[in-house]
Motif scaffolding. Sequence first.
Motif, PDB file in Angstrom:
ATOM      1  N   THR A 175     -14.625  17.420  14.333  1.00 26.14           N
ATOM      2  CA  THR A 175     -15.416  16.265  13.884  1.00 26.14           C
ATOM      3  C   THR A 175     -14.792  14.948  14.313  1.00 26.14           C
ATOM      4  N   GLU A 176     -13.484  14.836  14.145  1.00 25.60           N
ATOM      5  CA  GLU A 176     -12.793  13.599  14.528  1.00 25.60           C
ATOM      6  C   GLU A 176     -12.863  13.378  16.037  1.00 25.60           C
ATOM      7  N   TYR A 177     -12.714  14.470  16.793  1.00 25.52           N
ATOM      8  CA  TYR A 177     -12.806  14.378  18.253  1.00 25.52           C
ATOM      9  C   TYR A 177     -14.196  13.911  18.671  1.00 25.52           C
ATOM     10  N   GLN A 178     -15.232  14.451  18.051  1.00 21.99           N
ATOM     11  CA  GLN A 178     -16.606  14.075  18.386  1.00 21.99           C
ATOM     12  C   GLN A 178     -16.870  12.600  18.095  1.00 21.99           C
ATOM     13  N   ALA A 179     -16.299  12.095  16.980  1.00 22.16           N
ATOM     14  CA  ALA A 179     -16.475  10.680  16.632  1.00 22.16           C
ATOM     15  C   ALA A 179     -15.798   9.793  17.686  1.00 22.16           C
ATOM     16  N   LEU A 180     -14.598  10.175  18.094  1.00 25.22           N
ATOM     17  CA  LEU A 180     -13.890   9.414  19.135  1.00 25.22           C
ATOM     18  C   LEU A 180     -14.645   9.473  20.464  1.00 25.22           C
ATOM     19  N   ASN A 181     -15.217  10.639  20.761  1.00 26.72           N
ATOM     20  CA  ASN A 181     -15.957  10.807  22.002  1.00 26.72           C
ATOM     21  C   ASN A 181     -17.215   9.939  22.015  1.00 26.72           C
ATOM     22  N   ALA A 182     -17.870   9.822  20.875  1.00 28.93           N
ATOM     23  CA  ALA A 182     -19.061   8.969  20.777  1.00 28.93           C
ATOM     24  C   ALA A 182     -18.695   7.507  21.014  1.00 28.93           C
ATOM     25  N   ASP A 183     -17.576   7.070  20.425  1.00 30.05           N
ATOM     26  CA  ASP A 183     -17.109   5.684  20.642  1.00 30.05           C
ATOM     27  C   ASP A 183     -16.776   5.451  22.113  1.00 30.05           C
ATOM     28  N   TYR A 184     -16.134   6.461  22.718  1.00 34.54           N
ATOM     29  CA  TYR A 184     -15.762   6.339  24.127  1.00 34.54           C
ATOM     30  C   TYR A 184     -16.997   6.255  25.029  1.00 34.54           C
ATOM     31  N   ASP A 185     -18.005   7.077  24.742  1.00 37.84           N
ATOM     32  CA  ASP A 185     -19.243   7.050  25.536  1.00 37.84           C
ATOM     33  C   ASP A 185     -19.875   5.666  25.525  1.00 37.84           C
ATOM     34  N   GLN A 186     -19.892   5.071  24.352  1.00 40.36           N
ATOM     35  CA  GLN A 186     -20.487   3.731  24.219  1.00 40.36           C
ATOM     36  C   GLN A 186     -19.701   2.692  25.019  1.00 40.36           C
ATOM     37  N   ILE A 187     -18.377   2.744  24.910  1.00 38.22           N
ATOM     38  CA  ILE A 187     -17.519   1.812  25.639  1.00 38.22           C
ATOM     39  C   ILE A 187     -17.671   2.009  27.142  1.00 38.22           C
ATOM     40  N   HIS A 188     -17.708   3.276  27.570  1.00 41.23           N
ATOM     41  CA  HIS A 188     -17.807   3.572  28.999  1.00 41.23           C
ATOM     42  C   HIS A 188     -19.098   3.004  29.597  1.00 41.23           C
ATOM     43  N   GLU A 189     -20.219   3.195  28.933  1.00 47.61           N
ATOM     44  CA  GLU A 189     -21.493   2.697  29.447  1.00 47.61           C
ATOM     45  C   GLU A 189     -21.500   1.171  29.493  1.00 47.61           C
ATOM     46  N   GLU A 190     -20.972   0.570  28.438  1.00 52.99           N
ATOM     47  CA  GLU A 190     -20.913  -0.893  28.399  1.00 52.99           C
ATOM     48  C   GLU A 190     -20.015  -1.432  29.511  1.00 52.99           C
ATOM     49  N   LYS A 191     -18.883  -0.754  29.725  1.00 52.58           N
ATOM     50  CA  LYS A 191     -17.945  -1.191  30.758  1.00 52.58           C
ATOM     51  C   LYS A 191     -18.553  -1.050  32.148  1.00 52.58           C
ATOM     52  N   LYS A 192     -19.258   0.026  32.389  1.00 50.24           N
ATOM     53  CA  LYS A 192     -19.881   0.253  33.689  1.00 50.24           C
ATOM     54  C   LYS A 192     -20.894  -0.844  34.009  1.00 50.24           C
ATOM     55  N   GLN A 193     -21.686  -1.218  33.025  1.00 50.56           N
ATOM     56  CA  GLN A 193     -22.678  -2.280  33.243  1.00 50.56           C
ATOM     57  C   GLN A 193     -22.010  -3.626  33.512  1.00 50.56           C
ATOM     58  N   LYS A 194     -20.916  -3.874  32.800  1.00 52.02           N
ATOM     59  CA  LYS A 194     -20.229  -5.157  32.979  1.00 52.02           C
ATOM     60  C   LYS A 194     -19.532  -5.234  34.348  1.00 52.02           C
ATOM     61  N   ILE A 195     -19.042  -4.092  34.852  1.00 53.31           N
ATOM     62  CA  ILE A 195     -18.441  -4.086  36.194  1.00 53.31           C
ATOM     63  C   ILE A 195     -19.492  -4.443  37.236  1.00 53.31           C
ATOM     64  N   ILE A 196     -20.693  -3.896  37.071  1.00 54.60           N
ATOM     65  CA  ILE A 196     -21.786  -4.213  37.995  1.00 54.60           C
ATOM     66  C   ILE A 196     -22.119  -5.698  37.925  1.00 54.60           C
ATOM     67  N   ALA A 197     -22.121  -6.249  36.697  1.00 56.15           N
ATOM     68  CA  ALA A 197     -22.384  -7.688  36.544  1.00 56.15           C
ATOM     69  C   ALA A 197     -21.250  -8.510  37.153  1.00 56.15           C
ATOM     70  N   TRP A 198     -20.002  -8.085  36.947  1.00 57.55           N
ATOM     71  CA  TRP A 198     -18.838  -8.798  37.491  1.00 57.55           C
ATOM     72  C   TRP A 198     -18.866  -8.794  39.014  1.00 57.55           C
ATOM     73  N   LYS A 199     -19.369  -7.717  39.602  1.00 55.35           N
ATOM     74  CA  LYS A 199     -19.399  -7.569  41.051  1.00 55.35           C
ATOM     75  C   LYS A 199     -20.192  -8.687  41.733  1.00 55.35           C
ATOM     76  N   THR A 200     -21.197  -9.205  41.067  1.00 59.17           N
ATOM     77  CA  THR A 200     -22.072 -10.209  41.698  1.00 59.17           C
ATOM     78  C   THR A 200     -21.416 -11.571  41.822  1.00 59.17           C
ATOM     79  N   ASP A 201     -20.644 -11.992  40.781  1.00 57.06           N
ATOM     80  CA  ASP A 201     -20.078 -13.352  40.826  1.00 57.06           C
ATOM     81  C   ASP A 201     -18.592 -13.425  40.465  1.00 57.06           C
ATOM     82  N   HIS A 202     -17.963 -12.258  40.171  1.00 58.51           N
ATOM     83  CA  HIS A 202     -16.526 -12.216  39.819  1.00 58.51           C
ATOM     84  C   HIS A 202     -16.216 -13.166  38.658  1.00 58.51           C
ATOM     85  N   SER A 203     -17.079 -13.142  37.661  1.00 58.23           N
ATOM     86  CA  SER A 203     -16.936 -14.025  36.500  1.00 58.23           C
ATOM     87  C   SER A 203     -15.670 -13.685  35.708  1.00 58.23           C
ATOM     88  N   GLU A 204     -14.882 -14.706  35.389  1.00 58.61           N
ATOM     89  CA  GLU A 204     -13.668 -14.510  34.593  1.00 58.61           C
ATOM     90  C   GLU A 204     -14.015 -14.131  33.159  1.00 58.61           C
TER      91      GLU A 204
END
Length: 414
Positions: A175-204
Amino acid sequence: IILSTILGWNLILTNIVIGSLVTIYTLVGGTETVSQTQKQQMFVIFIGMFLAFFLIVQKLPLDLNDALLYSGKMGKLNAVSFEFNLNNRYNIWSAFLGGTFLFLSYFGTDQSQVQRYLTGKSLKEARLGLLFNGLFKIPMQFFILFIGVMVFVFFQFEKTPLNFNPLSQSLKNNTEYQALNADYDQIHEEKKQKIIAWKTDHSEKVMSELKDLQAKEVVIREDVKKLINKEAPDIESNDKDYVFIYYILNYLPTGIVGLLIAVILSAAMSSTSSELNALATTTVVDIYKRNFAPDISEKKYLNASRLFTLMWGMVAIFFAVNASLFENLIQAVNIIGSLFYGVILGVFAIAFLFPKIGGKATMWSILIVEPVIILLYFLDVKEVIELEFLWLNPIGCLLMIGVASLLEGILGKE
């Protein structure tokens, strides 16, 4: 580690099987076998590394310039620090001072390296062998580390397990592993989208948000390691040495997978065989021949060296089975080396530079200085001084010379 991961073997069993294989071919063939196999292994290693680099660059969603910029912003390219700090493991001062003494000892006194020069047909050939050590070893190690940086960037876009050790998946229903995995999935998707956004203008601003997300991911991975240690202590939670294996097995074509497995296995077998041969040689020449059998036939010395190769192979397998993976394997090798290399270099420095210091003073100096070096590394003396391992090399060498000089005045030359 690689074979245990691929075949699903227990790591202890894998150590025993591979260790026995290397011991047998080193025992049968000696220095000639070590030399010939290492030539082939080096060839395989270079081909495999270049292919791995080419394929990962092809698969990156970012171009190479953006990949380097992103990894630099994430602190993965901080190769040089000019801060003078004894507690800082890697900086320019520890590299030039500590590293110089480490490599002087490794390439100048370690039998595993020196035996390669001794097998040269001439002094010129031996010198060329030493020179090519630097010409090949430094670029190769830089290249391997650079591939690691590219793997880091690649995994910013690919979902990875919370722990790269395949055995950790036994906790996926926890159960604890699944909760951590759910948090990680959310962070990973958010991070991937932000990298794509950063790629366009290299925003600090976006990069700052990415660093925050990366820090949260690191915390989650550390929590998973704690969970593994608590729920499944038999599973190795330190997964750094499994990262590249995971990339190879999951993202490369089948034929290339086989080649890269051979690459890493070749590297492991290459270093092991040379160490076993060096240990057997020094045991026969410096201990057995000098103290127990000073005048027997060459055939009997050969048989003795084979016996000692077998003995040291068994000792090496024992340590491989029982030793921890440490923080990572490359670092573990250098830490263990640094505990002894300074003292060894000090012995050679005394022999070459201070001929007035005799054997008795030098021997007592070893017995005094070596425990001091070990205590400096392992004792909890953070309130007084905290030394990182590279500094142990110059300290050990200089202490050896100083203590031996002092003892020579007391004991006299033997």
